[in-house]
Design a protein around this motif. Structure first.
Motif, PDB file in Angstrom:
ATOM      1  N   MET A   1       0.824  -1.216   0.000  1.00 21.51           N
ATOM      2  CA  MET A   1       0.000   0.000   0.000  1.00 21.51           C
ATOM      3  C   MET A   1       0.856   1.263   0.000  1.00 21.51           C
ATOM      4  O   MET A   1       0.556   2.237  -0.695  1.00 21.51           O
ATOM      5  CB  MET A   1      -0.927  -0.003   1.216  1.00 21.51           C
ATOM      6  N   GLY A   2       1.937   1.251   0.792  1.00 21.89           N
ATOM      7  CA  GLY A   2       2.782   2.442   0.875  1.00 21.89           C
ATOM      8  C   GLY A   2       3.434   2.774  -0.457  1.00 21.89           C
ATOM      9  O   GLY A   2       3.446   3.932  -0.888  1.00 21.89           O
ATOM     10  N   LEU A   3       3.995   1.743  -1.129  1.00 19.67           N
ATOM     11  CA  LEU A   3       4.606   1.990  -2.438  1.00 19.67           C
ATOM     12  C   LEU A   3       3.564   2.405  -3.468  1.00 19.67           C
ATOM     13  O   LEU A   3       3.811   3.292  -4.300  1.00 19.67           O
ATOM     14  CB  LEU A   3       5.326   0.727  -2.917  1.00 19.67           C
ATOM     15  N   ALA A   4       2.371   1.755  -3.416  1.00 20.68           N
ATOM     16  CA  ALA A   4       1.321   2.092  -4.377  1.00 20.68           C
ATOM     17  C   ALA A   4       0.927   3.558  -4.244  1.00 20.68           C
ATOM     18  O   ALA A   4       0.840   4.292  -5.242  1.00 20.68           O
ATOM     19  CB  ALA A   4       0.109   1.190  -4.157  1.00 20.68           C
ATOM     20  N   ALA A   5       0.700   4.001  -3.003  1.00 20.71           N
ATOM     21  CA  ALA A   5       0.301   5.391  -2.791  1.00 20.71           C
ATOM     22  C   ALA A   5       1.415   6.352  -3.159  1.00 20.71           C
ATOM     23  O   ALA A   5       1.189   7.389  -3.814  1.00 20.71           O
ATOM     24  CB  ALA A   5      -0.110   5.584  -1.329  1.00 20.71           C
ATOM     25  N   THR A   6       2.649   6.023  -2.768  1.00 23.30           N
ATOM     26  CA  THR A   6       3.776   6.913  -3.037  1.00 23.30           C
ATOM     27  C   THR A   6       4.020   7.068  -4.538  1.00 23.30           C
ATOM     28  O   THR A   6       4.222   8.182  -5.043  1.00 23.30           O
ATOM     29  CB  THR A   6       5.044   6.384  -2.350  1.00 23.30           C
ATOM     30  N   MET A   7       3.991   5.940  -5.246  1.00 25.75           N
ATOM     31  CA  MET A   7       4.273   6.003  -6.687  1.00 25.75           C
ATOM     32  C   MET A   7       3.148   6.676  -7.454  1.00 25.75           C
ATOM     33  O   MET A   7       3.388   7.343  -8.466  1.00 25.75           O
ATOM     34  CB  MET A   7       4.561   4.607  -7.221  1.00 25.75           C
ATOM     35  N   MET A   8       1.914   6.501  -6.971  1.00 30.06           N
ATOM     36  CA  MET A   8       0.807   7.208  -7.606  1.00 30.06           C
ATOM     37  C   MET A   8       0.972   8.712  -7.410  1.00 30.06           C
ATOM     38  O   MET A   8       0.773   9.512  -8.345  1.00 30.06           O
ATOM     39  CB  MET A   8      -0.512   6.743  -7.004  1.00 30.06           C
ATOM     40  N   LEU A   9       1.363   9.113  -6.195  1.00 32.56           N
ATOM     41  CA  LEU A   9       1.576  10.536  -5.923  1.00 32.56           C
ATOM     42  C   LEU A   9       2.724  11.092  -6.754  1.00 32.56           C
ATOM     43  O   LEU A   9       2.600  12.145  -7.398  1.00 32.56           O
ATOM     44  CB  LEU A   9       1.863  10.740  -4.434  1.00 32.56           C
ATOM     45  N   VAL A  10       3.855  10.388  -6.743  1.00 32.55           N
ATOM     46  CA  VAL A  10       5.027  10.874  -7.474  1.00 32.55           C
ATOM     47  C   VAL A  10       4.744  10.911  -8.972  1.00 32.55           C
ATOM     48  O   VAL A  10       4.989  11.925  -9.650  1.00 32.55           O
ATOM     49  CB  VAL A  10       6.256   9.982  -7.171  1.00 32.55           C
ATOM     50  N   GLY A  11       4.200   9.777  -9.506  1.00 34.20           N
ATOM     51  CA  GLY A  11       3.923   9.719 -10.937  1.00 34.20           C
ATOM     52  C   GLY A  11       2.922  10.774 -11.368  1.00 34.20           C
ATOM     53  O   GLY A  11       3.126  11.488 -12.371  1.00 34.20           O
ATOM     54  N   GLY A  12       1.827  10.905 -10.614  1.00 35.03           N
ATOM     55  CA  GLY A  12       0.796  11.872 -10.972  1.00 35.03           C
ATOM     56  C   GLY A  12       1.296  13.300 -10.917  1.00 35.03           C
ATOM     57  O   GLY A  12       1.046  14.109 -11.824  1.00 35.03           O
ATOM     58  N   LEU A  13       2.012  13.645  -9.833  1.00 36.04           N
ATOM     59  CA  LEU A  13       2.499  15.024  -9.692  1.00 36.04           C
ATOM     60  C   LEU A  13       3.564  15.360 -10.735  1.00 36.04           C
ATOM     61  O   LEU A  13       3.632  16.509 -11.207  1.00 36.04           O
ATOM     62  CB  LEU A  13       3.044  15.231  -8.270  1.00 36.04           C
TER      63      LEU A  13
ATOM     64  N   LEU B   1      -6.724  15.923 -15.323  1.00 36.51           N
ATOM     65  CA  LEU B   1      -6.666  16.552 -14.000  1.00 36.51           C
ATOM     66  C   LEU B   1      -7.766  16.032 -13.089  1.00 36.51           C
ATOM     67  O   LEU B   1      -7.548  15.800 -11.889  1.00 36.51           O
ATOM     68  CB  LEU B   1      -6.776  18.072 -14.150  1.00 36.51           C
ATOM     69  N   SER B   2      -8.959  15.827 -13.650  1.00 33.30           N
ATOM     70  CA  SER B   2     -10.068  15.300 -12.852  1.00 33.30           C
ATOM     71  C   SER B   2      -9.754  13.884 -12.356  1.00 33.30           C
ATOM     72  O   SER B   2      -9.998  13.541 -11.202  1.00 33.30           O
ATOM     73  CB  SER B   2     -11.349  15.304 -13.686  1.00 33.30           C
ATOM     74  N   ALA B   3      -9.187  13.060 -13.251  1.00 31.58           N
ATOM     75  CA  ALA B   3      -8.846  11.683 -12.865  1.00 31.58           C
ATOM     76  C   ALA B   3      -7.748  11.669 -11.810  1.00 31.58           C
ATOM     77  O   ALA B   3      -7.800  10.911 -10.837  1.00 31.58           O
ATOM     78  CB  ALA B   3      -8.415  10.892 -14.102  1.00 31.58           C
ATOM     79  N   TYR B   4      -6.728  12.524 -12.005  1.00 32.30           N
ATOM     80  CA  TYR B   4      -5.621  12.558 -11.040  1.00 32.30           C
ATOM     81  C   TYR B   4      -6.087  13.049  -9.669  1.00 32.30           C
ATOM     82  O   TYR B   4      -5.561  12.611  -8.638  1.00 32.30           O
ATOM     83  CB  TYR B   4      -4.490  13.447 -11.541  1.00 32.30           C
ATOM     84  N   PHE B   5      -7.060  13.942  -9.630  1.00 28.65           N
ATOM     85  CA  PHE B   5      -7.540  14.431  -8.330  1.00 28.65           C
ATOM     86  C   PHE B   5      -8.034  13.259  -7.470  1.00 28.65           C
ATOM     87  O   PHE B   5      -7.647  13.122  -6.304  1.00 28.65           O
ATOM     88  CB  PHE B   5      -8.660  15.456  -8.514  1.00 28.65           C
ATOM     89  N   GLY B   6      -8.903  12.411  -8.054  1.00 29.28           N
ATOM     90  CA  GLY B   6      -9.419  11.261  -7.302  1.00 29.28           C
ATOM     91  C   GLY B   6      -8.322  10.295  -6.902  1.00 29.28           C
ATOM     92  O   GLY B   6      -8.259   9.832  -5.762  1.00 29.28           O
ATOM     93  N   SER B   7      -7.383  10.004  -7.842  1.00 27.21           N
ATOM     94  CA  SER B   7      -6.313   9.040  -7.561  1.00 27.21           C
ATOM     95  C   SER B   7      -5.348   9.556  -6.501  1.00 27.21           C
ATOM     96  O   SER B   7      -4.950   8.823  -5.590  1.00 27.21           O
ATOM     97  CB  SER B   7      -5.543   8.716  -8.850  1.00 27.21           C
ATOM     98  N   LEU B   8      -4.978  10.818  -6.591  1.00 23.91           N
ATOM     99  CA  LEU B   8      -4.020  11.375  -5.631  1.00 23.91           C
ATOM    100  C   LEU B   8      -4.645  11.527  -4.247  1.00 23.91           C
ATOM    101  O   LEU B   8      -3.982  11.304  -3.231  1.00 23.91           O
ATOM    102  CB  LEU B   8      -3.507  12.728  -6.133  1.00 23.91           C
ATOM    103  N   THR B   9      -5.921  11.895  -4.202  1.00 24.85           N
ATOM    104  CA  THR B   9      -6.601  11.985  -2.899  1.00 24.85           C
ATOM    105  C   THR B   9      -6.654  10.613  -2.228  1.00 24.85           C
ATOM    106  O   THR B   9      -6.364  10.470  -1.033  1.00 24.85           O
ATOM    107  CB  THR B   9      -8.032  12.525  -3.084  1.00 24.85           C
ATOM    108  N   THR B  10      -7.001   9.588  -3.007  1.00 28.16           N
ATOM    109  CA  THR B  10      -7.030   8.217  -2.474  1.00 28.16           C
ATOM    110  C   THR B  10      -5.651   7.797  -1.974  1.00 28.16           C
ATOM    111  O   THR B  10      -5.521   7.132  -0.941  1.00 28.16           O
ATOM    112  CB  THR B  10      -7.516   7.229  -3.555  1.00 28.16           C
ATOM    113  N   SER B  11      -4.598   8.191  -2.684  1.00 31.08           N
ATOM    114  CA  SER B  11      -3.235   7.821  -2.287  1.00 31.08           C
ATOM    115  C   SER B  11      -2.851   8.453  -0.955  1.00 31.08           C
ATOM    116  O   SER B  11      -2.241   7.810  -0.092  1.00 31.08           O
ATOM    117  CB  SER B  11      -2.239   8.252  -3.371  1.00 31.08           C
ATOM    118  N   VAL B  12      -3.227   9.728  -0.765  1.00 31.20           N
ATOM    119  CA  VAL B  12      -2.922  10.393   0.513  1.00 31.20           C
ATOM    120  C   VAL B  12      -3.671   9.714   1.653  1.00 31.20           C
ATOM    121  O   VAL B  12      -3.117   9.491   2.743  1.00 31.20           O
ATOM    122  CB  VAL B  12      -3.284  11.893   0.439  1.00 31.20           C
ATOM    123  N   ILE B  13      -4.935   9.352   1.409  1.00 33.11           N
ATOM    124  CA  ILE B  13      -5.721   8.654   2.441  1.00 33.11           C
ATOM    125  C   ILE B  13      -5.089   7.311   2.773  1.00 33.11           C
ATOM    126  O   ILE B  13      -5.012   6.910   3.942  1.00 33.11           O
ATOM    127  CB  ILE B  13      -7.182   8.478   1.965  1.00 33.11           C
TER     128      ILE B  13
END
Length: 586
Positions: free
Chosen positions: A150-162, A294-306
Motif C-alpha cells: 500500500m505504501g509503495l502504491a500510494a507513493t508512486m501514484m503521488l510521485v507519478g501523478g504530480l 486533472l479530474s482523474a488525477y484528483f481522485g487518484s491522488l486523494t485516495t493515495s494520501v488517504i
C-alpha cells in the motif's frame, strides 16, 4: 554470554524502531531494491492511464495524426502486459525478505528464551512470551508488507501523478499540492467521527462474549438452583445493548460515509469545472484531454494520501511490536555458561558450604551447609516457604547462590557449564510436563537413536507398560496437549520413564506423588525405588510416609536446617520432624 547469541540483540536499546527494522532487513537490501523497481514497473499503468486518456482525447478533439492514437494505445498495452511478470517478481522479492526477517526474529526469540534464566521465566507469563513470538513478529511482518504494498502504491501514484502534472500542466501543480491534502484530511476527519461509536460497539460485543462465557461455565450451578431465567436476563440485557450500539454505528457509518463520499466528489466536480473553465476561456494553455486528466488525477491522488494516512496505525503497531520483541532479545537476565568448564562425568557428590539465596529482598535460604555423598538419598521436609524448592533449584543450577558455595564432585558449580552438568541430571516434578506427541517422543525427548526395546524397558521399569500396551496404538499413541488424554498417575509414570531412560547420576523428585490416589501412588513408589538405585537423589515430599527409606531427612524452617538424620533417629529425638509426623497422623 551463551552460544547462539543473535547479532540483533544490540539493536533495540536506545534506538528508534525504524532503524531497527532497517537493520533487520539489511541482509535483503538488494532484494528489496529489486522489489521497488519491479513495483514501479508493474504499477505504472495506474498513473499512466490518465495521461494516455488525455492524449487520446486530444487526438480525437484536435484531429491529430491517427498514429498518435496507436502509439498511446501500444504504450498502455505494453505497461499492462508487464504487470504480471513484474508483480510476481515484486511479491517474490518482498515476501522473501519479510518472511526471512520474521523467521530470523522468531529464531532469535526462541534462542534467547532458552538462554534466559529460570527466574526470568518465573516472572514472565508464558502467554506474554508466546504473544511476542507469534503476534508481535506477525505485526512487524504485516507492517513491512503493508508499507511495501500500500505504501509503495500510494507513493508512486503521488510521485507519478504530480510529475505528469508538473510537466504537462505546471500551472495546476500548486493547486493540487494544496487541494489533494485538504480533501484527504477532510475524509479522515469524517472517518474519525465514526470511531467512537465503533469503539462502543466493540466493548459491548466483548461484554457479550464475557456474558456468554460466564453463562456456559455456570450452567451446572444455574440448573442446580433453577436460575435459568436470571441467566437469560443477564445475557438478554447485553444483547439489547449490542443491538442499540450496532444500529447506532450503522446509522452513523451510513450518514458519515455518504457525507464523505459527497464532499470528496463535490471537490472533484469543482476541480473538473475549474479546469474546464480555464481551458474554455484560455486562461492557461490546457487542452480538453488535460481537463479529463486533472479530474482523474484528483481522485487518484486523494485516495493515495488517504492510503498513506491509513498506514499510520499499522506502522505504529508494528514499531511497538519491535520494541516488545526487543524487551526479550535484550533482557539481561541470562544464565551465563560461556567460558566455563565442561562437566564430562558426574559422580554425584554435592556439598553446600554456607549457602544463601535471596529473591530480591526476601532471604529464602540461609547458611545452608550439607554434604551429600554419591548415591545418597536426601529428603527435604518442612512447612511451605521453608526453602525446600529453592534448595532443589540450587542443585539443578536454575539459581546461583547469593552467598556461599556449592561443590559438584569437589568443583565449584559457579565455574561450571551447567548445561553439560544437566545431561547427567533428571527431574520428576509434581506436575509432569508432557507435550503434544507420542508416548515414545515424550519419553525420549531430546534423545536420538533410542531403540524401541530401550523405550519399552524404561516404560516397564516405570510401571507404565501395562497401561501403554492397552492403548490403541501403544507407544505411538499421541498423549494430547500436556498429556490431556492420560490420567495423573499415567502422566507421572511417563515422567519417571523419561528420567529412567537417561540413566542420570543426580535425580530430583519434587513432590512426585503428592497429587495421586493410593493405587497410583503405590505403582509410582515401586517405579521410584527402581529409579533411585545407585543415584544421588534429592526428594521434596509432603507425605512423610514416602520418605521413610531416605538415607537422611533434612527438616527446614525459614530457609535454615532445623534437623538432619535418618527417619528412626529423628522420631526418637522427638524434635521438629516428630512434631510434623504427629501432625500428619492426627
Amino acid at each position: 554470554m551463551s552460544a547462539h547469541v543473535n547479532p540483533m540483540d544490540r539493536r533495540y536499546s536506545g534506538e528508534h524502531p525504524v532503524r531497527t527494522v532497517a537493520y533487520l532487513l539489511a541482509d535483503d537490501k538488494a532484494r528489496l531494491a529489486l522489489a521497488v523497481v519491479a513495483f514501479a514497473v508493474k504499477h505504472s499503468p495506474t498513473w499512466l492511464l490518465p495521461l494516455v486518456t488525455a492524449n487520446v482525447i486530444d487526438v480525437v478533439v484536435q484531429h491529430r495524426p491517427i498514429g498518435e492514437l496507436w502509439l498511446n494505445t501500444l504504450l498502455l498495452l505494453a505497461a499492462l502486459a508487464l504487470n504480471y511478470p513484474f508483480h510476481v517478481l515484486f511479491v517474490r522479492c518482498l515476501s522473501t525478505a519479510v518472511r526471512r526477517m520474521g523467521t530470523g526474529l522468531r529464531s532469535a526469540l526462541v534462542g534467547r528464551m532458552q538462554q534466559l534464566s529460570i527466574g526470568y521465566h518465573t516472572r514472565m507469563s508464558a502467554g506474554v512470551l508466546q504473544n511476542k513470538v507469534i503476534r508481535d513478529v506477525e505485526s512487524i511482518e504485516t507492517m513491512v508488507q503493508q508499507a511495501g504494498d500500500m505504501g509503495l502504491a500510494a507513493t508512486m501514484m503521488l510521485v507519478g501523478g504530480l510529475v505528469v502534472i508538473a510537466v504537462r500542466v505546471p500551472v495546476f501543480l500548486p493547486v493540487f499540492l494544496v487541494l489533494v491534502p485538504c480533501a484527504a484530511l477532510l475524509a479522515m476527519k469524517l472517518r474519525n467521527r465514526m470511531r467512537t461509536d465503533n469503539e462502543v460497539l466493540r466493548r459491548e460485543v466483548e461484554q457479550l462474549s464475557t456474558r456468554v462465557s460466564e453463562m456456559t461455565t455456570l450452567i451446572p450451578i444455574t440448573r442446580a438452583h433453577g436460575l435459568e431465567r436470571a441467566a437469560m436476563r443477564r445475557v438478554d440485557g447485553t444483547l439489547s445493548r449490542v443491538l442499540d450500539a450496532g444500529l447506532r454505528v450503522d446509522l452513523v457509518n451510513g450518514r458519515f460515509g455518504a457525507l464523505s463520499w459527497m464532499s470528496l466528489n463535490m471537490i472533484g466536480v469543482a476541480c473538473l469545472a475549474g479546469s474546464a473553465l480555464v481551458a474554455y476561456y484560455g486562461w492557461a494553455p490546457i487542452t480538453a484531454g488535460d481537463v479529463v486528466m486533472l479530474s482523474a488525477y484528483f481522485g487518484s491522488l486523494t485516495t493515495s494520501v488517504i492510503m498513506l494516512m491509513n498506514l499510520g496505525p499499522q506502522i505504529m503497531k508494528g514499531l511497538e511490536s519491535v520494541r516488545s520483541v526487543g524487551e526479550v532479545l535484550q533482557a539481561p537476565d541470562l544464565e551465563r555458561n560461556a567460558g566455563r568448564a565442561t562437566v564430562d562425568q558426574v559422580r554425584g557428590a554435592i556439598d553446600f558450604h554456607g549457602v544463601g539465596y535471596a529473591y530480591d529482598t526476601v532471604q529464602a535460604v540461609r547458611d545452608f551447609t550439607l554434604s551429600v555423598a554419591p548415591g545418597e538419598r536426601i529428603a527435604f521436609v518442612g512447612p511451605s516457604g521453608a526453602g525446600k524448592s529453592t534448595v532443589l533449584n540450587l542443585v539443578i543450577g536454575f539459581l546461583r547462590p547469593t552467598s556461599g558455595r556449592i561443590l559438584l564432585d569437589g568443583r565449584d558449580m559457579e565455574e561450571l557449564d551447567l548445561r553439560s552438568y544437566r545431561t547427567s541430571l533428571s527431574i520428576v516434578p509434581q506436575e509432569p510436563i508432557l507435550f503434544e506427541g507420542s508416548i515414545t517422543e515424550n519419553v525420549t525427548y531430546g534423545m536420538t537413536d533410542v531403540s524401541p526395546e530401550r523405550v519399552r524397558q524404561a516404560l516397564a521399569d516405570a510401571n507404565a507398560l501395562e497401561f501403554v500396551d492397552a492403548l490403541p496404538e501403544g507407544e505411538a499413541t499421541v498423549v494430547g496437549d500436556r498429556g490431556a488424554r492420560l490420567s495423573g498417575g499415567q502422566r507421572q509414570r511417563l515422567a519417571i520413564a523419561r528420567a529412567l531412560i537417561r540413566d542420570p547420576r543426580v535425580l530430583i523428585l519434587d513432590e512426585a506423588t503428592s497429587a495421586l490416589d493410593t493405587h497410583s501412588e503405590r505403582l509410582i513408589q515401586e517405579a521410584l525405588e527402581r529409579l533411585v538405585r545407585g543415584r544421588t537423589v534429592f526428594v521434596v515430599a509432603h507425605r512423610l510416609s514416602t520418605i521413610r527409606n531416605a538415607d537422611r531427612i533434612v527438616v527446614m524452617r525459614d530457609g535454615r536446617i532445623e534437623e538432619v538424620g535418618p527417619h528412626d533417629d529423628l522420631v526418637t529425638a522427638n524434635g521438629a520432624y516428630a512434631r510434623l509426623q504427629a501432625a500428619q497422623l492426627v
